[in-house]
Design an enzyme around this catalytic site. Structure first.
Site, short mmCIF file in Angstrom:
data_model
loop_
_atom_site.label_atom_id
_atom_site.label_comp_id
_atom_site.label_asym_id
_atom_site.label_seq_id
_atom_site.Cartn_x
_atom_site.Cartn_y
_atom_site.Cartn_z
N GLU A 191 4.37 -5.60 6.94
CA GLU A 191 3.57 -4.53 7.71
C GLU A 191 4.06 -4.63 9.31
O GLU A 191 3.88 -3.01 9.85
CB GLU A 191 2.13 -4.93 7.56
CG GLU A 191 1.38 -4.49 6.21
CD GLU A 191 1.59 -5.80 5.19
OE1 GLU A 191 2.59 -6.84 5.56
OE2 GLU A 191 0.80 -5.80 4.25
N ALA A 229 0.90 -1.19 0.10
CA ALA A 229 -0.01 0.07 -0.07
C ALA A 229 0.86 1.17 -0.12
O ALA A 229 2.09 0.92 0.25
CB ALA A 229 -0.94 -0.12 1.11
N GLU A 283 -0.97 -9.20 -1.10
CA GLU A 283 -2.26 -9.23 -0.77
C GLU A 283 -3.09 -9.45 -2.09
O GLU A 283 -3.96 -10.07 -2.20
CB GLU A 283 -2.83 -8.47 0.33
CG GLU A 283 -2.18 -8.39 1.69
CD GLU A 283 -2.61 -7.66 2.70
OE1 GLU A 283 -2.32 -6.36 2.27
OE2 GLU A 283 -2.96 -7.93 3.85
N GLY A 328 0.51 -5.14 0.59
CA GLY A 328 -0.72 -4.97 -0.30
C GLY A 328 -0.33 -5.77 -1.37
O GLY A 328 -1.26 -6.10 -2.24
C1 3H9 Z 1 0.49 -2.30 3.44
O1 3H9 Z 1 0.95 -2.76 2.27
C2 3H9 Z 1 -0.50 -2.59 4.11
C3 3H9 Z 1 -1.69 -3.17 3.58
O2 3H9 Z 1 -1.31 -4.74 4.15
C4 3H9 Z 1 -3.16 -3.00 3.94
C5 3H9 Z 1 -3.60 -1.70 3.27
C6 3H9 Z 1 -5.05 -1.67 3.69
N1 3H9 Z 1 4.64 3.32 0.11
O3 3H9 Z 1 13.29 1.69 0.11
P1 3H9 Z 1 13.58 2.39 -1.31
C7 3H9 Z 1 9.30 5.01 -1.45
S1 3H9 Z 1 2.01 -1.58 4.31
C8 3H9 Z 1 4.94 4.69 -0.40
O4 3H9 Z 1 14.69 3.58 -1.02
P2 3H9 Z 1 14.66 -0.03 -2.40
C9 3H9 Z 1 10.35 5.18 -0.56
O5 3H9 Z 1 10.06 6.05 0.55
C10 3H9 Z 1 3.30 -1.38 2.86
N2 3H9 Z 1 6.32 4.91 -0.74
O6 3H9 Z 1 13.96 1.41 -2.50
C11 3H9 Z 1 11.47 6.00 -1.44
O7 3H9 Z 1 11.05 7.20 -1.51
P3 3H9 Z 1 12.22 8.47 -1.95
C12 3H9 Z 1 3.85 -2.80 3.02
C13 3H9 Z 1 7.19 3.84 -0.57
O8 3H9 Z 1 14.95 -0.38 -3.81
C14 3H9 Z 1 11.21 5.38 -2.70
O9 3H9 Z 1 9.99 4.55 -2.72
N3 3H9 Z 1 5.13 -2.88 2.09
C15 3H9 Z 1 6.89 2.57 -0.32
O10 3H9 Z 1 15.77 0.18 -1.58
C16 3H9 Z 1 12.20 3.89 -2.79
O11 3H9 Z 1 12.37 3.08 -1.62
C17 3H9 Z 1 6.30 -2.36 2.70
O12 3H9 Z 1 6.48 -2.16 3.84
C18 3H9 Z 1 5.53 2.32 -0.16
N4 3H9 Z 1 4.86 1.19 0.26
O13 3H9 Z 1 13.67 -0.98 -1.79
C19 3H9 Z 1 7.31 -2.41 1.59
N5 3H9 Z 1 7.97 1.69 -0.53
O14 3H9 Z 1 12.99 7.80 -3.17
C20 3H9 Z 1 8.20 -1.10 1.86
C21 3H9 Z 1 8.81 2.46 -0.84
O15 3H9 Z 1 11.59 9.55 -2.09
N6 3H9 Z 1 9.36 -0.68 0.93
N7 3H9 Z 1 8.57 3.54 -0.81
O16 3H9 Z 1 12.98 8.18 -0.81
C22 3H9 Z 1 10.43 -1.43 0.98
O17 3H9 Z 1 10.72 -2.28 1.67
C23 3H9 Z 1 11.44 -0.84 -0.09
O18 3H9 Z 1 11.12 0.16 -0.60
C24 3H9 Z 1 11.53 -2.01 -1.47
C25 3H9 Z 1 12.63 -1.28 -2.19
C26 3H9 Z 1 12.19 -3.19 -0.89
C27 3H9 Z 1 10.28 -2.18 -2.14
#
Ligand code: 3H9
Length: 688
Positions: free
Chosen positions: A125, A63, A105, A102
């Site tokens: 999450e 999400a 999901e 998400g």
């Molecule tokens: C969820 O899904 C809830 C659901 O169950 C229910 C909903 C109802 N959203 O980490 P990076 C941005 S909770 C918004 O440097 P990498 C990040 O801030 C979510 N922004 O890249 C950064 O911005 P900036 C569950 C996001 O290649 C840019 O993207 N998912 C999100 O080193 C690059 O990110 C997670 O917790 C997001 N979800 O790593 C996964 N994700 O460039 C969270 C990233 O402006 N994300 N951004 O600083 C990650 O773990 C890593 O970003 C990922 C890539 C491994 C995907």
């Protein structure tokens, strides 16, 4: 049909492509066209199967975290998954990169999941203080079993495609053009004909769950939660998946999600997610970085060895330098042993161990550092020794090589000033054990060149460190604030608290251990030496050191460690020593509450953080939080000291510090102007 969601046709198979860089988060501007596309394809009789794939480097990574805490715009993820799941024709998620939160999901709403061989799947999450709120806790157990799902969801650690395949989460793993494979897979499935069972109805195995075994595993996990609510909620929700009908379990998951998303803990963890990414950003963009192909490390002791391992683990060849062959062999032997432990624990294969060891080249000759692009010294913490090392480096290091010191306290401007190339000098303050601890304080000296700084910030990410750029001052951000905490811990002992009571207040707060346990673990002699160098005293700790009680390594410190045990046992001798010292100072013991312990130790620490911010030693309040959470074990659920200050109410902190300052005249309680301003405006940011 939209900039963010497109539909391609490959014969009778439709491919929905989500394209929302950088990580294809399910923002509202994605959800709306995605829902529309699914409804249209559902009703289109020329479509036999639907593939959901993503453009760019990854499948949907979750999400959109920036939307949490704001009113939900419909359609939400749950509505999309429900629509997807009700489609009668086969639906296939084509997963590359990471399918997280998400994203996974959404994939669980499909009948089938196919994955690229390098893909990873997870529900992280919990790391944001949440539980999967789009049906993940209820659907994942239906595919992989409740116990496996519990492990994946409570740890938040993604699993590889092959493991997901073996567990039943993924139906096929492919190499090469994933979308083409997914289309063929869909066409073949459609040709064979349905009915296709949605995940929600695949609960036969779930009914066989051994609930007693599940509860025992969940209870173990709860013990490790250290006051965090999310892991407990995750476990409860997976249990509901077993014991409740699907819709009731889904509704219960939603209720838990709504509660968690509004909690301070989740707000704190989301703050840290963005803070860690922000900390690695430098004001100057588009700087050409220097090339780093080989790293030199001087000193093969605990710190130097750990630093060398950190680089080797990140794939960099390392030249490890010592003064003589014996010390070098000892250092290399320790590195070998450390890797062997990882192999015995199953976290490293024999093959990987061999590869990592092959990265090391040992030497006792400075001339062997000539081909290194970055050289980190980790020698004795003494200015004269450091200057001598930098003098020798100047003679051998190639022009443009970055010269780094791992000092914890010393003035890096002075070290840089002793060389003819101060632009190449900076600090890399690793935390022990350097191959494990995530934090790296990167110290920018007055003359450090921007490209040298940008190079090491980038390098830190490559070796898996969380980097924070800080300025030069005694102890930089972390150790300087720690000193403010330390002096009050000692004062509390003299006033009547015991080491155990203070440590207990800390662990109840959520720290992994309290200050005295930590001191015993790190070695009390380190602080002692440092105090002596600065003409400072800490009456109890100094006396313990004079008695040869350095902590765990001598079997005695603030606690006793009997027969090599690491379990701290309160020592009556220490209690008597504290009483003697208190009565020498005329301090009568009194009862001290856990609340007073936390306030007296952590409020001055926040105050010091405010001063650090004021002086520009840290660029942002959130950088300070990143340092404390990743380097010192500040509880993630409190978001770091400066975020927690907001939760406590800065006005309350100012009032308490003022009060103590008036009463004791102690400088550690003097309120920083920035803290006062925070109390008035509610923000650490300078006014525009
Ligand atoms: C969820 O899904 C809830 C659901 O169950 C229910 C909903 C109802 N959203 O980490 P990076 C941005 S909770 C918004 O440097 P990498 C990040 O801030 C979510 N922004 O890249 C950064 O911005 P900036 C569950 C996001 O290649 C840019 O993207 N998912 C999100 O080193 C690059 O990110 C997670 O917790 C997001 N979800 O790593 C996964 N994700 O460039 C969270 C990233 O402006 N994300 N951004 O600083 C990650 O773990 C890593 O970003 C990922 C890539 C491994 C995907």
């Amino acid at each position: 049909m939209s900039d963010f969601v497109k539909v391609n046709r490959d014969g009778d198979v439709a491919v929905v492509i989500i394209d929302n860089p950088p990580v294809n988060a399910l923002s509202f501007h994605v959800r709306e066209p995605l829902m529309q596309a699914l409804v249209e394809l559902r009703d289109d009789s020329s479509v036999a199967a639907i593939v959901i794939a993503c453009a760019g480097r990854t499948f949907v990574a979750g999400a959109d975290i920036t939307e949490f805490g704001k009113p939900v715009q419909q359609p939400d993820l749950r509505a999309i998954v429900a629509t997807l799941e009700a489609i009668a024709k086969p639906t296939i998620a084509a997963i590359h990169g990471t399918a997280l939160g998400g994203g996974l999901e959404l994939a669980l709403g499909c009948h089938f999941r196919v994955a690229d061989a390098d893909a990873k799947l997870g529900l992280p999450e919990v790391k944001l203080g949440l539980l999967p709120g789009g049906g993940g806790t209820v659907r994942l157990p239906r595919l992989v079993g409740a116990v496996k799902a519990l492990g994946v969801i409570v740890s938040g650690v993604p699993i590889a495609a092959t493991e997901a395949h073996a567990a039943g989460l993924v139906d096929a793993v492919f190499e090469g053009d994933l979308t083409a494979h997914a289309v063929n897979f869909g066409r073949e499935i459609a040709r064979k004909g349905g009915p296709f069972t949605p995940v929600r109805d695949r609960d036969d195995d779930l009914r066989q769950t051994d609930l007693a075994a599940f509860d025992a595993t969940a209870a173990d996990l709860a013990k490790k939660a250290r006051g965090l609510e999310a892991p407990i909620a995750c476990a409860l929700s997976v249990r509901n998946a077993v014991t409740l009908p699907f819709d009731a379990a889904l509704a219960a998951e939603r209720a838990l999600f709504v509660k968690l998303v509004a909690s301070d803990q989740s707000r704190a963890q989301r703050h840290l997610f963005f803070a860690e990414r922000e900390a690695a950003k430098l004001p100057a963009k588009d700087i050409v970085k220097r090339r780093i192909s080989r790293v030199g490390v001087i000193g093969a002791g605990t710190m130097g060895g750990g630093i060398a391992m950190a680089f080797a683990n990140g794939g960099y060849p390392v030249t490890l330098l010592e003064t003589n062959r014996e010390a070098l062999q000892r250092g290399l032997g320790t590195i070998d042993k450390n890797y062997a432990v990882s192999v015995s624990r199953g976290s490293l294969t024999e093959d990987a161990k061999r590869q990592r060891l092959a990265q090391f080249k040992g030497s006792t000759d400075y001339a062997d550092l000539a081909d290194c692009d970055l050289i980190v010294e980790a020698v004795f913490e003494d200015m004269a020794v450091k200057k001598e090392v930098f003098g020798r480096l100047e003679a051998v290091a190639r022009p443009g090589a970055i010269l780094a010191t791992n000092t914890s306290y010393l003035d890096i401007n002075e070290i840089a000033g002793s060389t003819s190339r101060p632009q190449d000098v900076l600090g890399l303050h690793f935390f022990s054990p350097a191959n494990v601890m995530k934090l790296l304080e990167i110290v920018r000296a007055d003359k450090t060149a921007p490209d040298a700084l940008a190079t090491v910030v980038d390098l830190a990410r490559r070796i898996g460190k969380v980097a924070v750029v800080v300025g030069v001052c005694h102890g930089f951000v972390g150790n300087r604030m720690l000193a403010a905490r330390g002096s009050e811990s000692e004062a509390l002992l003299l006033e009547g608290a015991t080491p155990r009571q203070i440590d207990q207040a800390f662990t109840d707060f959520g720290w992994p251990m309290g200050p005295f346990q930590m001191g015993d673990l790190a070695g009390l002699d380190i602080g002692w030496r440092n105090r002596k160098a600065r003409g400072q005293t800490a009456v109890i700790a100094d006396t313990l050191c004079e008695q040869g009680r350095f902590g765990q390594k001598t079997g005695k410190g603030f606690y006793l460690y009997e027969n090599g045990s690491r379990t701290p046992v309160p020592d009556p001798e220490v209690k008597a020593l504290i009483r003697d010292k208190a009565s020498e100072k005329g301090i009568a013991p009194r009862a001290i509450s856990a609340e007073e312990i936390i306030e007296r130790t952590l409020y001055p620490l926040i105050n010091e953080g405010a001063k650090i911010l004021e002086e520009g030693i840290a660029a942002r309040a959130s950088d300070i939080d990143v340092v404390w959470v990743n380097g010192y074990g500040f509880p993630v659920g409190k978001g770091g000291p400066l975020f927690w200050a907001g939760l406590e109410g800065a006005a309350r902190i100012v009032e308490r510090l003022d009060h103590w300052h008036q009463r004791t005249g102690k400088d550690v309680f003097r309120v920083a102007p920035l803290l006062e301003r925070m109390a008035e405006t509610g923000s650490w940011e300078a006014e525009a």
